[in-house]
Structure formats: C-alpha cells, structure tokens
Design an enzyme around this catalytic site. Structure first.
Site, PDB file in Angstrom:
ATOM      1  N   GLY A  47      50.909  23.221  42.042  1.00 19.84           N
ATOM      2  CA  GLY A  47      49.947  23.003  43.526  1.00 19.84           C
ATOM      3  C   GLY A  47      49.850  21.154  43.290  1.00 19.84           C
ATOM      4  N   GLY A  48      48.549  21.196  42.983  1.00 19.04           N
ATOM      5  CA  GLY A  48      48.014  20.181  43.855  1.00 19.04           C
ATOM      6  C   GLY A  48      48.083  18.722  42.611  1.00 19.04           C
TER       7      GLY A  48
ATOM      8  N   TRP B  16      54.106  22.335  47.536  1.00 14.10           N
ATOM      9  CA  TRP B  16      53.183  21.574  48.667  1.00 14.10           C
ATOM     10  C   TRP B  16      51.986  22.738  48.890  1.00 14.10           C
ATOM     11  CZ3 TRP B  16      57.053  16.985  49.839  1.00 14.10           C
ATOM     12  CH2 TRP B  16      57.326  15.983  48.955  1.00 14.10           C
TER      13      TRP B  16
ATOM     14  N   SER C 207      46.035  25.885  38.684  1.00 11.84           N
ATOM     15  CA  SER C 207      45.312  24.742  38.558  1.00 11.84           C
ATOM     16  C   SER C 207      46.330  24.136  36.825  1.00 11.84           C
ATOM     17  CB  SER C 207      44.382  25.117  37.408  1.00 11.84           C
ATOM     18  OG  SER C 207      43.468  25.240  38.962  1.00 11.84           O
TER      19      SER C 207
ATOM     20  N   GLU D 288      50.719  33.782  39.411  1.00 11.43           N
ATOM     21  CA  GLU D 288      49.394  32.862  39.649  1.00 11.43           C
ATOM     22  C   GLU D 288      48.719  34.218  40.151  1.00 11.43           C
ATOM     23  OE1 GLU D 288      51.892  29.219  41.505  1.00 11.43           O
ATOM     24  OE2 GLU D 288      51.348  30.930  42.985  1.00 11.43           O
TER      25      GLU D 288
ATOM     26  N   GLY E 221      43.841  25.899  42.599  1.00  6.58           N
ATOM     27  CA  GLY E 221      43.249  25.389  42.920  1.00  6.58           C
ATOM     28  C   GLY E 221      41.501  25.474  42.417  1.00  6.58           C
TER      29      GLY E 221
ATOM     30  N   GLU F 252      48.374  32.618  49.018  1.00  5.69           N
ATOM     31  CA  GLU F 252      47.761  32.585  50.334  1.00  5.69           C
ATOM     32  C   GLU F 252      48.708  32.981  51.771  1.00  5.69           C
ATOM     33  OE1 GLU F 252      48.037  28.411  49.826  1.00  5.69           O
ATOM     34  OE2 GLU F 252      46.571  28.070  47.839  1.00  5.69           O
TER      35      GLU F 252
HETATM   36  P1  13P Z   1      47.037  24.282  41.894  1.00 12.25           P
HETATM   37  O1  13P Z   1      48.140  23.799  41.096  1.00 12.25           O
HETATM   38  O2  13P Z   1      46.354  23.615  42.786  1.00 12.25           O
HETATM   39  O3  13P Z   1      46.380  25.434  41.167  1.00 12.25           O
HETATM   40  O4  13P Z   1      47.903  25.783  43.349  1.00 12.25           O
HETATM   41  C1  13P Z   1      49.114  26.782  42.402  1.00 12.25           C
HETATM   42  C2  13P Z   1      49.405  27.012  42.881  1.00 12.25           C
HETATM   43  O5  13P Z   1      48.940  28.005  44.278  1.00 12.25           O
HETATM   44  C3  13P Z   1      50.668  26.887  43.020  1.00 12.25           C
HETATM   45  O6  13P Z   1      51.901  27.461  44.206  1.00 12.25           O
END
Ligand code: 13P
Length: 261
Positions: free
Chosen positions: A244-245, A10, A223, A177, A183, A106
C-alpha cells in the site's frame, strides 16, 4: 519456480494527473534499475499496480512503454446494470487492464463485502478473461481469539467456490493481508506471514491438488517496505508482496521490486 509478483495497491490515492507524474518518475527508476529490468525481461518477476478506476486509462497510457501490469482495485460481478458507483469487468477489460483485486480487507470491513460476493466477483473477473487477486486476512481480534486459520479458510474456500483444479493457479493469485498489519506499520514477522501462506498453500493442495498448489502465487501484504521485503520474500511460500503506502513513491517501490529479487 514460481514467478515473483510485486504489486502496489494505490487505494484511494493518485488522480489521473498524479498517476501521470508517478509513471514519469517510475520510468526513470526502471531505466536505472538493471536488476528489475532484467528480472521482468527474463520472466522472473512481474511488477503490477492496482490503481483507482478513474486513473486506469491514464496508468495504461503512461505505462505503455514499460513492461508493467495494470489492474483495477475492485469490479462488480454484473456486466452492467443499475449499480451506482460501481465498475464492471468488461469496462476494466476494455481499457486493457489485466488484473483485478478482489475482497481487499477495506472492501470487506468498510464496505461489508461478503465471501459470497467475493466469489461472484472472482468468477466475473476470471470469466471475463482477467486475472483475479483474492485478498484474505484476519483482524487482530480474530487472531487473538485463535480464529485466524478458520477465517482465512472460509475466505479462501468461499471465495474460490466452483473454481477448478486445472485453471485456478493461472487465473487466480492469493494475497494474505492480516488486517492488523495494514497501514499500521506493524508488519507480520516473516515467520508469521510464512505460517499462514503455507497454510493457504496446503488448503489449495487439499482443494485443488498439489499441482495447482505448487503453481499458485501467494503474496503477503501489510506494512511492506524496502527494508523488510527481502526477509519476507525469503520465505518458501511467499511469492510476492502487495504494497500500500510504500507503492505511492517511485523510489520506494522500485527498491521493493529490487529487494524482492
Ligand atoms: P500498507 O502497505 O500501507 O500497509 O497496505 C497494505 C495493503 O492493504 C495492500 O493492499
């Protein structure tokens, strides 16, 4: 046969109130999804959420009647101390979260976390009896200059320094990743993701032996959406996804868990 591991990250979304609302909606989706309920009950699939530390207790309580894994997005390597803003592994364990994400891109790129720090955190998590998800992945620049494999090898070997052949697969999950796919809406092709996940499994085999490598769960993240889950999950060395999203909405995340089967 390796278990599938479908996880949402999240990031810095969902307050305790929003967490409660999410799990009320997710409970309905789970109830309606015979395939996901059966897969979890049969031990074929795990469904996990990594949530902001302030929402951990709420998530554990809200998901109490569902067979879900709840984890933290980060934890410090020390058990306690003068580390303003950090949380420790014993704190995460006390609220009954069972997993911790370590070295998310991140954390590495915005908060300048090093491979050495991820290694200390990996040991803190697993010594504390929790399971660690080590995130690895190259930036676009690293990929374009042909350094992707070296970067991932360094993150893997340094992150897992002093881990042993016998317990690593039970204590650790790897998430590949690629930073350029996070993202951005640019998913790595299933073949590109598989190429790196296979490279990681071969590294695990060279480092910890084939038995460990065969058991090790390797996830892809970047993604991931309901529409691309099945093709990603059809690859031999991809055991799950870190989302993520698309994990922020109950309907899309349950579809990912369904399409992964
Ligand atoms: P997204 O699915 O938003 O690209 O993010 C991936 C992520 O960083 C999951 O840890």
């Amino acid at each position: 046969m390796r278990k599938k591991f479908i996880a949402g990250n999240w990031k810095m979304y969902k307050s305790p109130k929003e967490t409660k609302e999410f799990f009320a909606a997710f409970a309905k989706e789970m109830d309606a999804s015979e395939s996901v309920k059966k897969a979890i009950a049969d031990g074929v699939e795990d469904v996990a959420f990594f949530v902001p530390s302030i929402s951990l207790t709420t998530a554990i309580e809200a998901a109490e009647n569902m067979p879900l894994i709840i984890g933290a997005e980060n934890a410090h390597w020390e058990k306690c101390g003068a580390f303003t803003g950090e949380i420790s592994v014993p704190m995460v364990a006390e609220v009954k979260a069972s997993h911790v994400l370590i070295g998310h891109s991140e954390r590495r790129h915005i908060f300048h976390e090093t491979n050495e720090e991820t290694n200390k955190k990996m040991h803190a998590v697993t010594d504390g009896g929790l399971r660690a998800v080590l995130c690895v992945g190259e930036t676009l620049e690293e990929r374009e200059s042909g350094k992707a494999h070296d970067v991932i090898k360094g993150q893997f070997l340094d992150g897992l320094k002093n881990f042993d052949a016998h317990t690593t697969a039970e204590k650790v999950i790897i998430a590949y990743e690629p930073v350029w796919a996070i993202g951005t809406g640019k998913t790595a092709s299933a073949q590109d993701a598989e190429e790196i996940c296979k490279f990681i499994r071969d590294l695990a085999s060279d480092t910890f032996g084939t038995e460990c490598a065969e058991k090790l769960l390797i996830l892809y993240g970047g993604s991931v959406k309901p529409e691309n889950t099945a093709s990603i999950m059809s690859e031999a060395d991809i055991d799950g996804v870190l989302v993520g999203g698309a994990s922020l909405k109950a309907e899309s995340f349950i579809k990912i868990a369904e399409n992964a089967l």
